[in-house]
Design a protein around this motif. Structure first.
Motif, PDB file in Angstrom:
ATOM      1  N   GLY A  76       0.812  -1.214   0.000  1.00  0.00           N
ATOM      2  CA  GLY A  76       0.000   0.000   0.000  1.00  0.00           C
ATOM      3  C   GLY A  76       0.842   1.259   0.000  1.00  0.00           C
ATOM      4  N   LEU A  77       1.900   1.270   0.796  1.00  0.00           N
ATOM      5  CA  LEU A  77       2.782   2.430   0.877  1.00  0.00           C
ATOM      6  C   LEU A  77       3.424   2.732  -0.477  1.00  0.00           C
ATOM      7  CD1 LEU A  77       4.349   4.574   2.480  1.00  0.00           C
ATOM      8  CD2 LEU A  77       5.992   2.793   3.068  1.00  0.00           C
ATOM      9  N   ILE A  78       4.003   1.729  -1.083  1.00  0.00           N
ATOM     10  CA  ILE A  78       4.700   1.930  -2.365  1.00  0.00           C
ATOM     11  C   ILE A  78       3.715   2.264  -3.472  1.00  0.00           C
ATOM     12  CG2 ILE A  78       6.058   0.765  -4.147  1.00  0.00           C
ATOM     13  CD1 ILE A  78       7.475  -0.734  -1.815  1.00  0.00           C
ATOM     14  N   ALA A  79       2.617   1.499  -3.569  1.00  0.00           N
ATOM     15  CA  ALA A  79       1.658   1.708  -4.663  1.00  0.00           C
ATOM     16  C   ALA A  79       0.991   3.079  -4.591  1.00  0.00           C
ATOM     17  CB  ALA A  79       0.606   0.604  -4.647  1.00  0.00           C
ATOM     18  N   VAL A  80       0.557   3.490  -3.398  1.00  0.00           N
ATOM     19  CA  VAL A  80      -0.126   4.789  -3.281  1.00  0.00           C
ATOM     20  C   VAL A  80       0.848   5.937  -3.518  1.00  0.00           C
ATOM     21  CG1 VAL A  80      -1.347   6.335  -1.694  1.00  0.00           C
ATOM     22  CG2 VAL A  80      -2.014   3.940  -1.852  1.00  0.00           C
ATOM     23  N   SER A  81       2.074   5.825  -3.003  1.00  0.00           N
ATOM     24  CA  SER A  81       3.013   6.933  -3.204  1.00  0.00           C
ATOM     25  C   SER A  81       3.466   7.030  -4.658  1.00  0.00           C
ATOM     26  CB  SER A  81       4.195   6.855  -2.251  1.00  0.00           C
ATOM     27  OG  SER A  81       4.811   5.614  -2.272  1.00  0.00           O
ATOM     28  N   LEU A  82       3.573   5.913  -5.372  1.00  0.00           N
ATOM     29  CA  LEU A  82       4.004   5.963  -6.778  1.00  0.00           C
ATOM     30  C   LEU A  82       2.858   6.184  -7.764  1.00  0.00           C
ATOM     31  CD1 LEU A  82       6.682   3.114  -6.967  1.00  0.00           C
ATOM     32  CD2 LEU A  82       7.057   5.588  -6.861  1.00  0.00           C
ATOM     33  N   PHE A  83       1.735   5.466  -7.557  1.00  0.00           N
ATOM     34  CA  PHE A  83       0.658   5.472  -8.548  1.00  0.00           C
ATOM     35  C   PHE A  83      -0.622   6.152  -8.097  1.00  0.00           C
ATOM     36  CE2 PHE A  83       3.059   1.423  -8.990  1.00  0.00           C
ATOM     37  CZ  PHE A  83       3.765   1.764 -10.141  1.00  0.00           C
ATOM     38  N   GLY A  84      -0.801   6.318  -6.777  1.00  0.00           N
ATOM     39  CA  GLY A  84      -2.027   6.926  -6.271  1.00  0.00           C
ATOM     40  C   GLY A  84      -3.110   5.906  -5.973  1.00  0.00           C
ATOM     41  N   PHE A  85      -2.814   4.625  -6.105  1.00  0.00           N
ATOM     42  CA  PHE A  85      -3.794   3.576  -5.793  1.00  0.00           C
ATOM     43  C   PHE A  85      -3.070   2.267  -5.516  1.00  0.00           C
ATOM     44  CE2 PHE A  85      -3.461   4.055 -10.415  1.00  0.00           C
ATOM     45  CZ  PHE A  85      -2.959   2.815 -10.788  1.00  0.00           C
ATOM     46  N   THR A  86      -3.734   1.412  -4.747  1.00  0.00           N
ATOM     47  CA  THR A  86      -3.221   0.065  -4.505  1.00  0.00           C
ATOM     48  C   THR A  86      -3.802  -0.848  -5.585  1.00  0.00           C
ATOM     49  OG1 THR A  86      -5.081  -0.577  -3.109  1.00  0.00           O
ATOM     50  CG2 THR A  86      -3.191   0.462  -2.002  1.00  0.00           C
TER      51      THR A  86
END
Length: 186
Positions: A102-112
């Motif tokens: 969740g941390l990586i996906a939201v910070s990079l793409f804006g969604f999990t």
């Protein structure tokens, strides 16, 4: 006996009490997200509770699959089956995987991945209603959530209860604390 008018007011009073205290901020809205400048429905509108539930379940299942790949499937030990042993060993790994994913996906793409499957994304709504409306309409580029906001969101969601307490817009405590909201992408 009570009159019809008394019964209606009693139901309203019980309804307000049963729904619990509300976080202030959207009392005069005609629809959820109006005060944030978000549309009533369609792309850019606040995601529903069902979409949120589908997203979190999908994320948890994906994290569980990754945890099983990391831990591996073990054979039976004593009376416990291999599946039970795998689940016991995978549980902390699953939680860590879910957190990091969740941390990586939201910070990079804006969604999990689960939010993507459910048709939603994390949007910043702290720039004000005018900017949010322009983003929802597609005339302004999406503001990045960023690592710090994603980290704070994940930490708060990890404790579960704050994610269950919502305001009149349906935004949970982790969204309010980070100036974000889950909005629809389709």
């Amino acid at each position: 006996m009570t009159s019809r008018g008394d019964s209606g007011s009693t139901r309203r009073a019980a309804g307000t009490w049963l729904s619990g205290p509300q976080i202030p901020g959207a009392e005069g809205n005609r629809f959820r997200g109006e005060d944030l400048g978000l549309p009533e429905s369609g792309v850019g509108a606040l995601a529903s509770g069902w979409q949120r539930l589908v997203g979190i379940i999908a994320d948890w299942l994906i994290a569980g699959g990754v945890a099983i790949l990391i831990v591996g499937v073990r054979g039976p030990e004593g009376m416990a089956s291999g599946f039970e042993m795998t689940m016991r060993a995978a549980s902390p790994v699953q939680a860590i995987t879910w957190f990091v994913m969740g941390l990586i996906a939201v910070s990079l793409f804006g969604f999990t991945p689960g939010q993507y499957l459910a048709g939603m994304r994390v949007a910043r709504v702290d720039y004000g209603a005018k900017r949010n409306a322009a983003e929802a309409a597609g005339t302004e580029p999406r503001a990045a959530v960023g690592f710090v906001r994603a980290l704070v969101r994940q930490v708060i969601v990890f404790f579960v209860v704050p994610a269950l307490i919502a305001d009149l817009n349906g935004r949970s405590m982790h969204d309010r604390a980070t100036g974000t909201a889950l909005v629809r992408t389709r």
